[in-house]
Design an enzyme around this catalytic site. Sequence first.
Site, PDB file in Angstrom:
ATOM      1  N   PRO A   2      52.633 -94.322  44.241  1.00 63.56           N
ATOM      2  CA  PRO A   2      51.969 -95.116  45.401  1.00 63.56           C
ATOM      3  C   PRO A   2      50.377 -95.037  45.729  1.00 63.56           C
ATOM      4  O   PRO A   2      50.277 -93.499  46.113  1.00 63.56           O
ATOM      5  CB  PRO A   2      52.798 -94.832  46.676  1.00 63.56           C
ATOM      6  CG  PRO A   2      53.764 -93.988  46.185  1.00 63.56           C
ATOM      7  CD  PRO A   2      53.248 -93.264  45.052  1.00 63.56           C
ATOM      8  N   GLU A   3      49.593 -95.782  45.886  1.00 59.79           N
ATOM      9  CA  GLU A   3      48.365 -95.519  46.411  1.00 59.79           C
ATOM     10  C   GLU A   3      48.545 -96.102  47.929  1.00 59.79           C
ATOM     11  O   GLU A   3      49.431 -96.311  48.349  1.00 59.79           O
ATOM     12  CB  GLU A   3      47.398 -96.059  45.832  1.00 59.79           C
ATOM     13  CG  GLU A   3      46.962 -95.631  44.384  1.00 59.79           C
ATOM     14  CD  GLU A   3      45.902 -95.973  43.747  1.00 59.79           C
ATOM     15  OE1 GLU A   3      44.924 -96.325  44.217  1.00 59.79           O
ATOM     16  OE2 GLU A   3      46.067 -96.278  42.388  1.00 59.79           O
TER      17      GLU A   3
END
Length: 271
Positions: A2-3
């Site tokens: 995840p960013e």
Amino acid sequence: MPELPEVETARRGIAPSVLGRRLERILVREPRLRWPVSAALPQLAAGQQICDLRRRAKYLIFDLERGSLLLHLGMSGTLRLLPHDIAPVAHDHVDIVLDSGLCLRFNDPRRFGSLLWTAEDPLTHTLLRQLAPEPLDEVFDGAYLTRVAKGRRVAIKQLLMNSRLVVGVGNIYASEALFRAGIRPLRAAGRITHAQFDALAAAIKEVLHEAIRAGGTTLRDFFDPEGLPGYFKQALYVYGRGGEPCRICKKPIRQIVQSGRSTYFCPGCQH
DNA sequence: ATGGGCACCTGGCTGC
DNA sequence: TGCAGCCAGGTGCCCA
């Protein structure tokens, strides 16, 4: 994995189910995460109301009445909202059980994620204290980038991924933002003009906002708390498109490696 | 101070 | 089929 957009998607998905609820208990099946989950953590957190759910960079902060939980999803972490009595599957390491009967289940095959307890202001925690400003805040602009890049020879793509200078931009959105700003990822950060940094700051905000609106990017294994994928993959201009024609100029997208990580750019559109 | 490389893990895919 | 090798959305830490 995840960013920032994926973490924000998780936060928004979870918030309605956790805010104001009482955290009944925490079940740790596998404490061996990036840092070992403290054996004392479940007892420290249990029984308290969840007063707020914030995000700082890629950390989720669960503010309880007396202290906070810091959760990082690492590369492969996901959170799911489930009835608490659903049987766990592989890599379901932690359950945060709510008084509603729902539980927030943390799954993380690679175990690069983390779950920490802090009794102090979480923003002063060792891991959060040194982080750069939020990219979606007003203080993050071309002038800011110009200032922190001054005199630096490091490639701009690597600078974007230095969390003391820029947070929330990971490997996907670094390539995407540089494409939108027309800047080659190998350019020395200190040699980029103020006008280009204005464009880059705007591109970062734009790509993050758009990805959040699409529910994040699902390449393989990112799902929101309801189990739905993100839809931003179809909007990617360069990431994961090595050899394919640029959506703008049709030249083949190039893939290179910087600091051991893949970078994608268009030789026609980026200079 | 800056920058580079390594480390931490599992799983999926490719190619022999 | 089996298996070795490579790659993956992050980031703290150690070293030059």
